[in-house]
Scaffold this active site. Sequence first.
Site, PDB file in Angstrom:
ATOM      1  N   ASP A  71      27.161 -25.861  11.644  1.00 40.41           N
ATOM      2  CA  ASP A  71      25.880 -25.156  11.583  1.00 40.41           C
ATOM      3  C   ASP A  71      25.250 -25.357  10.209  1.00 40.41           C
ATOM      4  O   ASP A  71      25.428 -26.418   9.590  1.00 40.41           O
ATOM      5  CB  ASP A  71      26.122 -23.660  11.888  1.00 40.41           C
ATOM      6  CG  ASP A  71      24.935 -23.023  12.588  1.00 40.41           C
ATOM      7  OD1 ASP A  71      23.920 -22.798  11.912  1.00 40.41           O
ATOM      8  OD2 ASP A  71      25.014 -22.761  13.793  1.00 40.41           O
TER       9      ASP A  71
ATOM     10  N   ASP B  81      32.619  -9.915   4.453  1.00 40.81           N
ATOM     11  CA  ASP B  81      33.233  -9.873   5.788  1.00 40.81           C
ATOM     12  C   ASP B  81      33.876 -11.209   6.154  1.00 40.81           C
ATOM     13  O   ASP B  81      34.690 -11.263   7.076  1.00 40.81           O
ATOM     14  CB  ASP B  81      32.174  -9.560   6.858  1.00 40.81           C
ATOM     15  CG  ASP B  81      31.658  -8.144   6.786  1.00 40.81           C
ATOM     16  OD1 ASP B  81      31.780  -7.522   5.713  1.00 40.81           O
ATOM     17  OD2 ASP B  81      31.114  -7.656   7.790  1.00 40.81           O
TER      18      ASP B  81
ATOM     19  N   HIS C  99      21.529 -18.713   9.550  1.00 41.11           N
ATOM     20  CA  HIS C  99      21.954 -18.964  10.934  1.00 41.11           C
ATOM     21  C   HIS C  99      23.455 -19.227  11.031  1.00 41.11           C
ATOM     22  O   HIS C  99      24.151 -18.663  11.892  1.00 41.11           O
ATOM     23  CB  HIS C  99      21.146 -20.157  11.473  1.00 41.11           C
ATOM     24  CG  HIS C  99      21.360 -20.438  12.924  1.00 41.11           C
ATOM     25  ND1 HIS C  99      22.313 -21.329  13.376  1.00 41.11           N
ATOM     26  CD2 HIS C  99      20.730 -19.973  14.031  1.00 41.11           C
ATOM     27  CE1 HIS C  99      22.244 -21.400  14.695  1.00 41.11           C
ATOM     28  NE2 HIS C  99      21.304 -20.582  15.121  1.00 41.11           N
TER      29      HIS C  99
ATOM     30  N   LEU D 113      34.645  -9.047  11.240  1.00 42.09           N
ATOM     31  CA  LEU D 113      35.404  -7.933  11.804  1.00 42.09           C
ATOM     32  C   LEU D 113      34.472  -6.758  12.079  1.00 42.09           C
ATOM     33  O   LEU D 113      34.035  -6.528  13.187  1.00 42.09           O
ATOM     34  CB  LEU D 113      36.529  -7.514  10.848  1.00 42.09           C
ATOM     35  CG  LEU D 113      37.389  -6.338  11.333  1.00 42.09           C
ATOM     36  CD1 LEU D 113      37.946  -6.600  12.711  1.00 42.09           C
ATOM     37  CD2 LEU D 113      38.497  -6.064  10.343  1.00 42.09           C
TER      38      LEU D 113
ATOM     39  N   ASN E  83      16.893 -22.994  24.120  1.00 40.00           N
ATOM     40  CA  ASN E  83      15.970 -21.841  24.238  1.00 40.00           C
ATOM     41  C   ASN E  83      14.558 -22.241  24.652  1.00 40.00           C
ATOM     42  O   ASN E  83      13.608 -21.521  24.353  1.00 40.00           O
ATOM     43  CB  ASN E  83      15.862 -21.130  22.878  1.00 40.00           C
ATOM     44  CG  ASN E  83      17.198 -20.789  22.297  1.00 40.00           C
ATOM     45  OD1 ASN E  83      18.130 -20.477  23.022  1.00 40.00           O
ATOM     46  ND2 ASN E  83      17.310 -20.864  20.984  1.00 40.00           N
TER      47      ASN E  83
ATOM     48  N   ALA F 197      24.493 -30.128  24.621  1.00 40.19           N
ATOM     49  CA  ALA F 197      25.183 -29.244  25.569  1.00 40.19           C
ATOM     50  C   ALA F 197      25.121 -29.793  26.987  1.00 40.19           C
ATOM     51  O   ALA F 197      25.909 -29.393  27.849  1.00 40.19           O
ATOM     52  CB  ALA F 197      24.561 -27.850  25.522  1.00 40.19           C
TER      53      ALA F 197
ATOM     54  N   SER G  94      22.086 -19.692  20.612  1.00 40.51           N
ATOM     55  CA  SER G  94      22.860 -19.817  19.369  1.00 40.51           C
ATOM     56  C   SER G  94      23.837 -18.672  19.194  1.00 40.51           C
ATOM     57  O   SER G  94      24.907 -18.850  18.625  1.00 40.51           O
ATOM     58  CB  SER G  94      21.917 -19.788  18.156  1.00 40.51           C
ATOM     59  OG  SER G  94      21.503 -21.074  17.797  1.00 40.51           O
TER      60      SER G  94
END
Lengths: 428, 71
Positions: free
Chosen positions: A173, A182, A205, A216, A303, A319, A376
Site C-alpha cells: 500500500d 498501535d 491509506h 488492536l 469502487n 482483483a 480498500s
Amino acid sequence: MLLAGFLCNELKLLMPATTLIPARFLREDDQKPRFTGKQLVLLNSAATTKTITSQAKKSSLRLASTADFSKSRTGDFLTQALVQADGIVFEKLKVAIINEALEDPMRHLMAASSTARNFLRTEAERFVYALAGSKKKKSTLFTDNSSATWALQAINVLKSKYSGKGIRVAVLDTGIDTGHPDLKSRIRGKKTFVSGQQVMDRNGHGTHCSGLVAGLHHPTRKFRYGVAPDAQLYIGKVLSNDGVGTDSSILAGIEWALEQKCRIISMSLGGAVEPGEKYSSVYESVAREALKQNCLIIAAAGNESERSRNIIAPVGHPANCPSIFAVGSLSASLSISDFSCGGLNSDGGQVDIAGPGENIWSTWKNNGYRRESGTSMATPIVAGLAALIQQADPDASAAALWMRLSQDAKRLPLPASDCGAGLAYSRH
Amino acid sequence: MKFIAVVTDKDKIDQVVKSLEALGCTIEKVLRLTGVITGDAGPRKIEELNLPGILSVEPDRKISIRKKRPN
C-alpha cells in the site's frame, strides 16, 4: 398464491431434468398449513419401477407410475393417479407420493427385510408457497459500540480464540505510520518500492489498512478495530504518498512478500477495467505462483460502481484475476455498497467474498485514527480473518485457506456476482 | 513504453532478460520467485516483446488506492 406440493413436482416432471429433488420453500407466515397429509417416499435408485410397484402391491399398496401417463400428461394427471391408485412412482426421480392414511403399509415396507432396501425413507409432503419479498426496509444491523467497530462485530471475530499470532501478512500500500503506537510493535518487515519515498506513510491509506489487519484497540478507549492483532506485518510501500503506483512496483512488492515467507498479501489497490476486458495474464501467473508457494493474494474489487444510478462497474485489475481473492464491500446493514464493483465479466472478474467496507474505523497517519470507506477497507479485514484461520491451521495451504474463507462465509440474500460466497465470517 | 512480463520457465529467466536487452529494452527488475521481468521497451510496441520464453507481456499500468473518493 397457494401451490400444492404435488403440482410443483408435476411441473418439474414436464421438464427434461433427471435428478430433481422435491422443492422445499419456507412458509410465508404461520397461517398457512405446512403439510398436505401425503407422504414423499425416497426409493432405491437402483430398483426398477416394476420391482417397487410389485413389492408395494404385496403390502396392499397400489402404485401407479409416471410412465403410465407418459402420453397424457395433462395438468391433472397427478390428481387422477392419486384418485385411481394409492400413490404414484416418479420414475426418473426415484421418489413416490403416497396418499393420506397409508402410513402403516409404508412403515411395513421400510421395516421388512425383503423391501427395506428399496423403500428408504418417508417424509411428509409439504405445501409450497410463492416467496414473498421482505416488506420491512432493512435498517442498520451493526454500529460501532464501546467495545468494537461494527466491522469486527459483523465478521464475528470478537469471540475468536485466535489473534493471528505468528502469521506473516504483507500489506502492499502507501506504507505505514512507522511510529504509530498501535502498530509499531506489529511491524516485522518493511521495504519501499517507490523511488525517493520512505516507508513512512504520508497518505494515511496504508496505515488504515495495516490497522485493520493488525491493530488492536484504541489505547485509551479500548475500542477494538483490528482483526488479527498478533499478526506480523510486512509493509511494502508500492504506492506513493499520493496513493498512486505502477504494476511493476506492485509485482516487486509481491516478490518481496514471497521472499519474506508471508502467507497472506493484502492489496487495497487497483485500476478500473472496461466491461469485457480480460484480466492480466502476468498477474494471474504471479498469483498462481504465489498460491504454489503457499501465499494467498487478497485484493480489493474496486469502487467504480454507482448502484444508486444503476451503474455496476466490473471488478478491477488485478482483483479480476481468477487466482486472486477479490473482496467486495458491504454496508452496516449488510447490503452491497453503492460503490462496490460486481462480477460482470465472464472471463475472470468474479467477486469471491465481501467484507465490511463503509465507515470503517482504523489507524491513520500522524498517530491518528479515522473512518474510511471502500473495498480498500473490506480487503485487509478479510486478510486479517485469513490470518486467524491460518493460525488455527498452520499447515493449511493457501488453496485451503481460500476454500476455508469461502466455506466459512455467512451467506447473504445478495447476488453472488456482488458478494461472492457472502460475508467474511469467523467460525473459530 | 514501460512493460511487465512473465516468463514460461523461471529457471531460464536470465536468457529471456538477455533476449530483451538484445532487442534494445532496458531491464529494471528481474523477479525470480515469480518469474517477472519489468523494464522499458523504448519506442518498441509491446507486441514486439513477445519473444520465445515469454508467457505474457503487458504495459506497466497505473495503479491507485481503493478508498472511495468523496462525492
